[in-house]
Design a protein around this motif. Structure first.
Motif, PDB file in Angstrom:
ATOM      1  N   SER A  68       0.836  -1.202   0.000  1.00  0.00           N
ATOM      2  CA  SER A  68       0.000   0.000   0.000  1.00  0.00           C
ATOM      3  C   SER A  68       0.864   1.244   0.000  1.00  0.00           C
ATOM      4  O   SER A  68       1.903   1.291   0.664  1.00  0.00           O
ATOM      5  CB  SER A  68      -0.915   0.014   1.231  1.00  0.00           C
ATOM      6  OG  SER A  68      -1.600   1.253   1.348  1.00  0.00           O
ATOM      7  N   SER A  69       0.409   2.250  -0.716  1.00  0.00           N
ATOM      8  CA  SER A  69       1.085   3.545  -0.681  1.00  0.00           C
ATOM      9  C   SER A  69       0.627   4.373   0.514  1.00  0.00           C
ATOM     10  O   SER A  69       1.136   5.460   0.748  1.00  0.00           O
ATOM     11  CB  SER A  69       0.824   4.321  -1.977  1.00  0.00           C
ATOM     12  OG  SER A  69      -0.569   4.539  -2.157  1.00  0.00           O
ATOM     13  N   GLY A  70      -0.362   3.863   1.253  1.00  0.00           N
ATOM     14  CA  GLY A  70      -0.775   4.585   2.452  1.00  0.00           C
ATOM     15  C   GLY A  70      -2.189   4.314   2.928  1.00  0.00           C
ATOM     16  O   GLY A  70      -2.397   3.754   4.006  1.00  0.00           O
ATOM     17  N   ASN A  71      -3.191   4.688   2.156  1.00  0.00           N
ATOM     18  CA  ASN A  71      -4.562   4.684   2.654  1.00  0.00           C
ATOM     19  C   ASN A  71      -5.107   3.294   2.968  1.00  0.00           C
ATOM     20  O   ASN A  71      -5.765   3.095   3.994  1.00  0.00           O
ATOM     21  CB  ASN A  71      -5.485   5.402   1.669  1.00  0.00           C
ATOM     22  CG  ASN A  71      -5.335   6.910   1.730  1.00  0.00           C
ATOM     23  OD1 ASN A  71      -4.964   7.457   2.761  1.00  0.00           O
ATOM     24  ND2 ASN A  71      -5.605   7.591   0.629  1.00  0.00           N
ATOM     25  N   LEU A  72      -4.855   2.322   2.088  1.00  0.00           N
ATOM     26  CA  LEU A  72      -5.319   0.973   2.407  1.00  0.00           C
ATOM     27  C   LEU A  72      -4.557   0.426   3.599  1.00  0.00           C
ATOM     28  O   LEU A  72      -5.110  -0.300   4.422  1.00  0.00           O
ATOM     29  CB  LEU A  72      -5.175   0.026   1.214  1.00  0.00           C
ATOM     30  CG  LEU A  72      -5.749  -1.363   1.503  1.00  0.00           C
ATOM     31  CD1 LEU A  72      -7.260  -1.338   1.467  1.00  0.00           C
ATOM     32  CD2 LEU A  72      -5.212  -2.414   0.546  1.00  0.00           C
ATOM     33  N   GLY A  73      -3.286   0.793   3.709  1.00  0.00           N
ATOM     34  CA  GLY A  73      -2.508   0.367   4.858  1.00  0.00           C
ATOM     35  C   GLY A  73      -3.104   0.847   6.163  1.00  0.00           C
ATOM     36  O   GLY A  73      -3.169   0.102   7.152  1.00  0.00           O
TER      37      GLY A  73
END
Length: 323
Positions: A68-73
């Motif tokens: 993930s690049s961020g949000n799903l993480g």
């Protein structure tokens, strides 16, 4: 009064912001960031985890892992913390520091990829690392947002249905493309229900999703260095590519009016503005765009003057003029 028993139960997104006074076009922004994850990725995360649990994929000793690049993480961090499931997020240097801090606060183990793949960029490097972890330890469970059909089904069943419920006479929907889950779910629902609304995909310059050459990108979320497996690039009525500088300018234009949205939202809104200026000179179309995220996690990038000037020059600080 609403009472919830877990953070993943808060997915209500029936809120739209009318940007007519800002842009000069009748554009309604569907806000998907008002949940504990702060983005539209909560919908996909909730659906994928629930599906994995139903099918017995997640065991007592399982460790969730995702690229993930961020949000799903962040979304998976919240669900994993609530369910007391260990979670490892494989991200890269473009992940905002604030986003990484949120995941760590929730107990997530973060692995950062420092070097992009020569052909597939950071995304391919992340995916290769996830595969390696899974091959070396069978406790890892990879939900794989890029190929998991539950991703787009979540938006087919919820996001798209909600839009047409409130805008049955919609002319155009603008939707950003990352994994393509939101975009393909909405597109398929519109087509299956006989809606005549056009669906316009919005992508970042430097993304390969629609056949453009790859280039370095700084803002995570929209765009990909590898063709998203679930994307049908020829299915949309039109595609708009947005330079990252334009996305930054739009974010800051909206924040100057009290609307602190994220980088993905700035990209989609600017793509909608560009398309409408070309295709709606009479300003008669009724349009909606999907806002994937809020702006708090971009305070040290998109909303930091020094960062913006260092990467794009002082011109990126200038607001977008009302058309």
């Amino acid at each position: 009064m609403a009472i919830i028993g877990s953070p993943q139960e808060l997915l209500d997104s029936d809120l739209y912001v009318d940007l007519t006074s800002v842009l000069g076009h009748a554009l309604y922004v569907k806000c998907e960031g008002f949940n504990f994850g702060g983005s539209i990725k909560m919908k996909a995360a909730v659906a994928m985890v629930a599906d994995a649990e139903r099918n017995g994929v997640i065991r007592d000793d399982s460790v969730l892992i995702e690229s993930s690049s961020g949000n799903l993480g962040v979304a998976l961090s919240i669900i994993a913390a609530w369910k007391e499931i260990p979670f490892t997020c494989v991200t890269d240097r473009r992940c905002n520091d604030l986003t990484a801090s949120v995941m760590r606060a929730l107990g997530t183990r973060i692995v950062v990829v420092d070097e992009p793949d020569a052909e597939g960029g950071y995304l391919k490097a992340r995916l290769d690392l996830v595969r390696r972890y899974c091959e070396e330890d069978d406790r890892y469970v990879w939900l794989n947002q890029y190929r998991n059909e539950t991703n787009w089904l979540a938006h087919y069943k919820d996001t798209a249905r909600g839009i047409l419920k409130h805008f049955p006479d919609l002319d155009v929907l603008f939707v950003g493309v990352g994994t393509a889950g939101t975009a393909m779910g909405c597109l398929r629902y519109f087509r299956d229900t006989g809606s005549t609304a056009r669906v316009v995909a919005v992508d970042s310059v430097g993304s390969v999703s629609f056949g453009s050459p790859p280039a370095n990108r700084l803002i995570p979320g929209i765009g990909a260095g590898v063709l998203p497996p679930m994307l049908d690039p020829n299915a949309f009525d039109d595609v708009v590519l947005v330079p990252e500088e334009a996305a930054v300018r739009m974010c800051r234009t909206l924040s100057a009016r009290g609307l602190l949205f994220g980088g993905s939202t700035g990209t989609v809104v600017d793509g909608a503005r560009t398309w409408l200026e070309r295709n709606d000179p009479q300003r008669t179309l009724r349009t909606v765009c999907i806002s994937p995220d809020m702006g708090d996690r971009y305070l040290d990038t998109v909303y930091d003057d020094a960062w913006v000037c260092g990467h794009f020059g002082p011109g990126a600080l200038a607001p977008v003029p009302r058309s």
